[in-house]
Design an enzyme around this catalytic site. Sequence first.
Site, PDB file in Angstrom:
ATOM      1  N   ASN A   1       4.100  -7.281   6.942  1.00  0.00           N
ATOM      2  CA  ASN A   1       5.584  -6.863   7.800  1.00  0.00           C
ATOM      3  C   ASN A   1       4.436  -5.647   8.517  1.00  0.00           C
ATOM      4  O   ASN A   1       5.518  -5.165   9.213  1.00  0.00           O
ATOM      5  CB  ASN A   1       6.538  -6.252   6.597  1.00  0.00           C
ATOM      6  CG  ASN A   1       6.480  -5.124   5.671  1.00  0.00           C
ATOM      7  OD1 ASN A   1       5.353  -5.186   5.006  1.00  0.00           O
ATOM      8  ND2 ASN A   1       6.928  -4.104   5.594  1.00  0.00           N
ATOM      9  N   GLU A   2       3.610  -5.667   8.479  1.00  0.00           N
ATOM     10  CA  GLU A   2       3.292  -4.359   9.284  1.00  0.00           C
ATOM     11  C   GLU A   2       3.207  -3.962  10.797  1.00  0.00           C
ATOM     12  O   GLU A   2       3.046  -2.969  10.952  1.00  0.00           O
ATOM     13  CB  GLU A   2       1.398  -4.808   9.058  1.00  0.00           C
ATOM     14  CG  GLU A   2       0.887  -4.200   7.422  1.00  0.00           C
ATOM     15  CD  GLU A   2       0.796  -5.398   6.245  1.00  0.00           C
ATOM     16  OE1 GLU A   2       1.779  -6.154   6.993  1.00  0.00           O
ATOM     17  OE2 GLU A   2       0.168  -6.005   5.818  1.00  0.00           O
TER      18      GLU A   2
ATOM     19  N   LEU B   1       0.654  -1.191   0.331  1.00  0.00           N
ATOM     20  CA  LEU B   1      -0.196   0.095   0.569  1.00  0.00           C
ATOM     21  C   LEU B   1       0.928   1.061  -0.128  1.00  0.00           C
ATOM     22  O   LEU B   1       1.956   1.319   1.173  1.00  0.00           O
ATOM     23  CB  LEU B   1      -0.881   0.368   0.990  1.00  0.00           C
ATOM     24  CG  LEU B   1      -1.839  -0.977   1.845  1.00  0.00           C
ATOM     25  CD1 LEU B   1      -3.036  -0.602   2.440  1.00  0.00           C
ATOM     26  CD2 LEU B   1      -2.801  -1.369   0.185  1.00  0.00           C
TER      27      LEU B   1
HETATM   28  N1  CO8 Z   1       4.831   3.754   0.107  1.00  0.00           N
HETATM   29  C1  CO8 Z   1       4.842   5.219  -0.678  1.00  0.00           C
HETATM   30  N2  CO8 Z   1       6.343   4.819  -0.852  1.00  0.00           N
HETATM   31  C2  CO8 Z   1       7.213   4.609  -0.522  1.00  0.00           C
HETATM   32  C3  CO8 Z   1       6.751   2.998  -0.686  1.00  0.00           C
HETATM   33  C4  CO8 Z   1       5.305   2.459   0.228  1.00  0.00           C
HETATM   34  N3  CO8 Z   1       4.792   1.261   0.589  1.00  0.00           N
HETATM   35  N4  CO8 Z   1       7.680   2.387  -0.592  1.00  0.00           N
HETATM   36  C5  CO8 Z   1       8.962   3.231  -1.364  1.00  0.00           C
HETATM   37  N5  CO8 Z   1       8.367   3.681  -1.459  1.00  0.00           N
HETATM   38  C6  CO8 Z   1       9.332   4.941  -1.888  1.00  0.00           C
HETATM   39  C7  CO8 Z   1      10.214   5.759  -0.811  1.00  0.00           C
HETATM   40  O1  CO8 Z   1       9.684   6.853  -0.208  1.00  0.00           O
HETATM   41  C8  CO8 Z   1      11.252   6.445  -1.939  1.00  0.00           C
HETATM   42  O2  CO8 Z   1      10.512   7.523  -2.400  1.00  0.00           O
HETATM   43  P1  CO8 Z   1      11.923   8.338  -2.719  1.00  0.00           P
HETATM   44  O3  CO8 Z   1      12.734   8.066  -3.696  1.00  0.00           O
HETATM   45  O4  CO8 Z   1      10.905   9.583  -2.548  1.00  0.00           O
HETATM   46  O5  CO8 Z   1      12.888   8.460  -1.409  1.00  0.00           O
HETATM   47  C9  CO8 Z   1      11.146   4.978  -3.217  1.00  0.00           C
HETATM   48  O6  CO8 Z   1       9.976   4.675  -3.005  1.00  0.00           O
HETATM   49  C10 CO8 Z   1      12.345   3.904  -3.360  1.00  0.00           C
HETATM   50  O7  CO8 Z   1      12.075   2.923  -2.225  1.00  0.00           O
HETATM   51  P2  CO8 Z   1      13.294   2.748  -2.084  1.00  0.00           P
HETATM   52  O8  CO8 Z   1      14.572   3.693  -2.143  1.00  0.00           O
HETATM   53  O9  CO8 Z   1      13.216   2.106  -0.577  1.00  0.00           O
HETATM   54  O10 CO8 Z   1      13.265   1.632  -3.225  1.00  0.00           O
HETATM   55  P3  CO8 Z   1      14.566   0.079  -2.782  1.00  0.00           P
HETATM   56  O11 CO8 Z   1      14.359  -0.438  -4.199  1.00  0.00           O
HETATM   57  O12 CO8 Z   1      15.441   0.440  -2.250  1.00  0.00           O
HETATM   58  O13 CO8 Z   1      13.707  -1.143  -1.918  1.00  0.00           O
HETATM   59  C11 CO8 Z   1      11.631  -1.597  -0.816  1.00  0.00           C
HETATM   60  C12 CO8 Z   1      12.431  -1.264  -2.328  1.00  0.00           C
HETATM   61  C13 CO8 Z   1      12.327  -3.011  -1.061  1.00  0.00           C
HETATM   62  C14 CO8 Z   1       9.819  -1.241  -2.042  1.00  0.00           C
HETATM   63  C15 CO8 Z   1      11.441  -0.832  -0.133  1.00  0.00           C
HETATM   64  O14 CO8 Z   1      11.055   0.903  -0.970  1.00  0.00           O
HETATM   65  C16 CO8 Z   1      10.335  -0.423   1.138  1.00  0.00           C
HETATM   66  O15 CO8 Z   1      10.648  -1.477   1.948  1.00  0.00           O
HETATM   67  N6  CO8 Z   1       9.294   0.221   1.377  1.00  0.00           N
HETATM   68  C17 CO8 Z   1       8.896  -0.001   1.897  1.00  0.00           C
HETATM   69  C18 CO8 Z   1       7.902  -0.699   2.257  1.00  0.00           C
HETATM   70  C19 CO8 Z   1       6.417  -1.169   3.503  1.00  0.00           C
HETATM   71  O16 CO8 Z   1       6.685  -2.112   4.073  1.00  0.00           O
HETATM   72  N7  CO8 Z   1       5.467  -0.752   2.618  1.00  0.00           N
HETATM   73  C20 CO8 Z   1       4.139  -1.774   3.960  1.00  0.00           C
HETATM   74  C21 CO8 Z   1       3.085  -1.079   3.177  1.00  0.00           C
HETATM   75  S1  CO8 Z   1       1.617  -1.658   4.536  1.00  0.00           S
HETATM   76  C22 CO8 Z   1       0.956  -2.153   3.482  1.00  0.00           C
HETATM   77  O17 CO8 Z   1       0.819  -2.839   2.152  1.00  0.00           O
HETATM   78  C23 CO8 Z   1      -0.333  -3.348   3.904  1.00  0.00           C
HETATM   79  C24 CO8 Z   1      -0.961  -1.988   5.185  1.00  0.00           C
HETATM   80  C25 CO8 Z   1      -2.005  -2.911   5.479  1.00  0.00           C
HETATM   81  C26 CO8 Z   1      -3.244  -2.049   6.994  1.00  0.00           C
HETATM   82  C27 CO8 Z   1      -3.154  -2.042   7.918  1.00  0.00           C
HETATM   83  C28 CO8 Z   1      -4.252  -1.678   8.660  1.00  0.00           C
HETATM   84  C29 CO8 Z   1      -3.748  -0.110   9.655  1.00  0.00           C
END
Ligand code: CO8
Length: 260
Positions: free
Chosen positions: A135-136, A66
């Site tokens: 990983n929430e 998300l």
């Molecule tokens: N949302 C928005 N932006 C994001 C997200 C995300 N989920 N993930 C990454 N980005 C952004 C980063 O902030 C970064 O932005 P900027 O360039 O402006 O700094 C850009 O995308 C690139 O990210 P990275 O530099 O981290 O890229 P990498 O290739 O090094 O890593 C990953 C990619 C592995 C995907 C890493 O970005 C990561 O771990 N992201 C977070 C993923 C995460 O934890 N997502 C959880 C979202 S919550 C969800 O999906 C379920 C919620 C359930 C609801 C709960 C109810 C209360």
Amino acid sequence: SSSKMTVDLDSSTGIAMMRFQSPPVNSLTLDFLTEFATNLEKLEMDKGCRGVVLTSALPKIFSAGLDIREMYGKSPEHCREFWKAVQEMWLKLYGSSMVTVAAINGSSPAGGCLMALACDYRIMADNPRYSIGLNETQLGIVAPFWFKENMVNTVGHRMAEISLQLGLLYSAPDALKMGLVDQLVAEEAVVTTATETMAKWFAVPGHARQITKSVMRKPTIDKLLSNREDDINNFVTFITKDSIQKSLKMYMESLRKKKA
Ligand code: CO8
């Protein structure tokens, strides 16, 4: 807003290839989720389509889950609409009568993992640098019951409990060991293996397979359908709390810092 994915239906095989293409990380924005649901619905109604492969057009990443920006600093109304779209994506995918295969050619945390879990079969690139999981809790948020049930239905109660409490992300080899994914293949073979796998699933009489899928998944789907409004209210109440907003902010900052 421009298209977040491409969809190519091969009329000779009946397989649609859905490639996510929303840089930088295929995060699930409201636009992405809406487009995904519309595309899936079209394929579902298309008699020429029997299966869908989900994959990413971006290197190293399947989907980052998300989009956190859709949950941070937004109005309760926006959060409602967003959560409804998340539910819709999952209901359509988990409940699809088509054969669905996730060709996971990169990392797939949280909502990305959920998308893969909602498919019938998961093939991941054999690269220990790619990780997948729910990983929430690491973000200070709680995976809703239907995320949890989809996980339990896939890896069993004990592994699901450990994974969810600790918010574990598993490397591709570890994900295979616990059954979170079904098969690992070389990165360049992920999509071709997905289409080959599809042929095996197509060989089973379709109506029998569809009914069986429905029997397996209906209890979880029905539970969400009959609690949909409560589930939205829970999400909105939870996500708009000051403490949760603070956690999300810190998490977004940690993503940025990691890079600096
Ligand atoms: N949302 C928005 N932006 C994001 C997200 C995300 N989920 N993930 C990454 N980005 C952004 C980063 O902030 C970064 O932005 P900027 O360039 O402006 O700094 C850009 O995308 C690139 O990210 P990275 O530099 O981290 O890229 P990498 O290739 O090094 O890593 C990953 C990619 C592995 C995907 C890493 O970005 C990561 O771990 N992201 C977070 C993923 C995460 O934890 N997502 C959880 C979202 S919550 C969800 O999906 C379920 C919620 C359930 C609801 C709960 C109810 C209360």
